[in-house]
Design an enzyme around this catalytic site. Structure first.
Site, PDB file in Angstrom:
ATOM      1  N   SER A   1      40.887  37.119  44.350  1.00  0.00           N
ATOM      2  CA  SER A   1      40.300  35.828  44.014  1.00  0.00           C
ATOM      3  C   SER A   1      39.055  36.040  43.150  1.00  0.00           C
ATOM      4  O   SER A   1      39.159  36.658  42.096  1.00  0.00           O
ATOM      5  CB  SER A   1      40.008  35.040  45.297  1.00  0.00           C
ATOM      6  OG  SER A   1      39.769  33.679  45.034  1.00  0.00           O
TER       7      SER A   1
ATOM      8  N   GLU B   1      50.054  30.025  46.097  1.00  0.00           N
ATOM      9  CA  GLU B   1      48.605  30.150  46.181  1.00  0.00           C
ATOM     10  C   GLU B   1      47.926  28.892  46.759  1.00  0.00           C
ATOM     11  O   GLU B   1      47.136  28.967  47.701  1.00  0.00           O
ATOM     12  CB  GLU B   1      48.029  30.442  44.789  1.00  0.00           C
ATOM     13  CG  GLU B   1      48.427  31.776  44.185  1.00  0.00           C
ATOM     14  CD  GLU B   1      47.570  32.933  44.658  1.00  0.00           C
ATOM     15  OE1 GLU B   1      46.722  32.735  45.536  1.00  0.00           O
ATOM     16  OE2 GLU B   1      47.764  34.043  44.121  1.00  0.00           O
TER      17      GLU B   1
ATOM     18  N   HIS C   1      47.323  31.657  49.206  1.00  0.00           N
ATOM     19  CA  HIS C   1      46.137  32.370  48.727  1.00  0.00           C
ATOM     20  C   HIS C   1      45.467  33.102  49.883  1.00  0.00           C
ATOM     21  O   HIS C   1      45.289  32.558  50.971  1.00  0.00           O
ATOM     22  CB  HIS C   1      45.161  31.365  48.118  1.00  0.00           C
ATOM     23  CG  HIS C   1      44.002  32.000  47.428  1.00  0.00           C
ATOM     24  ND1 HIS C   1      44.164  32.795  46.314  1.00  0.00           N
ATOM     25  CD2 HIS C   1      42.658  31.967  47.684  1.00  0.00           C
ATOM     26  CE1 HIS C   1      42.970  33.221  45.907  1.00  0.00           C
ATOM     27  NE2 HIS C   1      42.055  32.731  46.725  1.00  0.00           N
TER      28      HIS C   1
END
Length: 514
Positions: free
Chosen positions: A189, A317, A413
């Site tokens: 990320s 995600e 995610h």
């Protein structure tokens, strides 16, 4: 993990440190790599750690840098320590006295550029170290401390913190049994976004030799946009957005001002465009010096081509944010249409999504476009850009779905992080996998851990490199397979889009590349 009574000691460039033996590993925590960035050093670049006499105990993690408390789910921990010694490293080593030096893996945490700390069960480096690597984690500044853009202050201080930590690794890791000539940075990320920036930064050249970027965000800011965000933060304090005015402000007060801006960020939609609607007030700034150009442009031009790259994303995600906000299955058609207009590429992007997914319900449609804009397409384009610039790239996708919430999270995610680290108990792993992770989770974790450490050791994770014609991608499921890129529909929709620096007053939606 059990600790032995034998305490390993290592001499670093600043002084000696004493760690602990834990389950057969030498573990060192909280070693300063820079001075506390407070007082005269507040909002300044990192300064080398001051030397110390005697032996420093290195058994506890350093205090966390100021964290956003307004991010919502995923907000960082508030440290209870009065210490400002935020900039510290931690090391897990199988054998500090090894005559054959081991590959080094340096983790850069994520957290929307707003939160993050190396402490906690998810980032424990023991499992990866037991695979034959020396693992390093470290703290760096986030939010306004790390990325706030103020007149007179050096920009991208968080990235410079990361450079300083990598310089510490270069100068010290051999004493811990690591090979300074085989350093792999890996991050997820915002940590992957930082790695993209590091690849484009001349100051980071030569400090790492391989990179793993997991779920790369596509946001980098122009100075004008970053300065406008900085001015809003300063205005919350009733001050001008200058180093002279803000340096005396207490770091937590600066954090609180940034949180106030975050809390009302959608008011700035007309000026800040997509970052207001995505609640992303901070990102690396393409300032022309620390970060000379967009990472994608730099990679296409050959910057960082000597670094071997592994990059990828998770299939679903955005589901993490939809599920954790309680909005799964409750997105309206109007909300999905608004997301398409704001985040799909070019003037025809929204129509392209509707044509490609005619039966998608509103939640699915919003999750698709947000997954693509936030992480999937920036990650794919990073592999494409690095390859075009002459580099060696490997592409992957995590497609194994987390069992929690009845499977609603999918391959969401952040799911990759505990799987890669092999830490499936506690933290985000428990949220996604439950108290007793299924056998499939351990199998996927083992496959990813083996691939990551093989790449760190010799540059080959176990599948074919990415080439534009074939676009071969490793898909991690219960039985990993290598196939042509699985998100071909999205790839085609975004084919002409350029992840250029985001502009001030750019409006609500992306524009196609010229």
């Amino acid at each position: 993990m059990p600790e032995s009574t034998r305490a390993p000691e290592i001499r670093t460039t600043a002084g000696s440190v004493r760690g602990r033996m834990v389950d057969g590993l030498a573990v060192f925590r909280g070693i300063p790599f820079a001075q506390p960035p407070v007082g005269p050093l507040h909002l300044a670049p990192p300064a080398p750690a001051l030397p110390w006499d005697g032996v420093r105990e290195a058994v506890s993690f350093g205090p966390t840098p100021p964290q956003s408390l307004a991010l919502g789910f995923g907000s960082g921990p508030e440290t209870t320590s009065d210490s400002d010694e935020w900039l510290t490293v931690n090391v897990w080593s199988p054998d500090p006295g090894a005559t054959t030096r081991l590959p080094v893996m340096v983790w850069i945490y994520g957290g929307a550029y707003l939160v993050g700390s190396a402490e906690g069960p998810t980032y424990d480096g023991a499992a990866l170290a037991h695979r034959g690597t020396v693992v390093v984690t470290f703290n760096h500044r986030v939010g306004a401390e790390g990325y706030g853009h103020f007149e007179g202050a050096v920009p991208n201080r968080a990235l410079l913190d990361q450079v300083a930590a990598l310089e510490w690794v270069r100068d010290n890791i051999a004493a811990f049994g690591g090979d300074p000539g085989r350093v792999t940075v890996f991050g997820e990320s915002a940590g992957a976004g930082a790695i993209a920036a590091l690849l484009a930064m001349p100051r980071a050249t030569g400090l790492f030799h391989r990179a793993v970027a997991q779920s790369v965000p596509g946001s980098v800011f122009t100075p004008a946009l970053a300065a406008d965000v900085g001015a809003s933060v300063a205005a919350e304090l009733g001050l001008p957005a200058t180093l002279e005015a803000l340096a005396p402000v207490a770091p937590k007060a600066l954090r609180d001002a940034a949180d106030a801006v975050l809390g009302g960020i959608t008011r700035h939609g007309a000026r800040w465009g997509r970052i207001a609607h995505a609640h992303l007030p901070f990102s690396p700034v393409v300032d022309g010096e620390v970060l000379p150009r967009s990472p994608w442009a730099a990679l296409r031009a050959g910057q960082g081509s000597e670094v071997e790259l592994m990059v990828g994303h998770n299939r679903d995600e955005a589901r993490l944010f939809t599920v954790m906000s309680g909005r799964s299955g409750r997105i309206t058609r109007e909300e999905a249409d608004t997301a398409l207009e704001r985040f799909a590429p070019g003037s025809g992007g929204a129509a392209a999504y509707r044509a490609a997914h005619p039966d998608a319900d509103p939640t699915t449609m919003q999750d698709l476009v947000m997954s693509d804009w936030l992480f999937r397409m920036p990650s794919l384009r990073m592999a494409e850009a690095h390859t075009a610039g002459g580099g060696t790239s490997y592409l992957y996708e995590l497609a194994w779905a987390a069992p929690a919430f009845g499977g609603a999270l999918g391959a969401c995610h952040g799911l990759d992080v505990p799987l890669v680290f092999g830490n499936l108990l506690g933290g985000i792993a428990t949220l996604a996998l439950g108290e007793e992770p299924p056998s499939e989770a351990w199998a996927v974790s083992d496959a990813m851990g083996r691939a990551w450490t093989a790449f760190a050791a010799h540059g080959e994770p176990g599948w074919a490199r990415y080439r534009t014609g074939e676009r071969l991608t490793r898909v991690f499921t219960t039985e990993p397979v290598t196939v042509p890129y699985p998100q071909e529909v999205s790839r085609r929709i975004w084919a002409e889009f350029d992840f250029a620096p985001l502009e001030l007053g750019a409006g609500a939606g992306p524009t196609a590349a010229a």
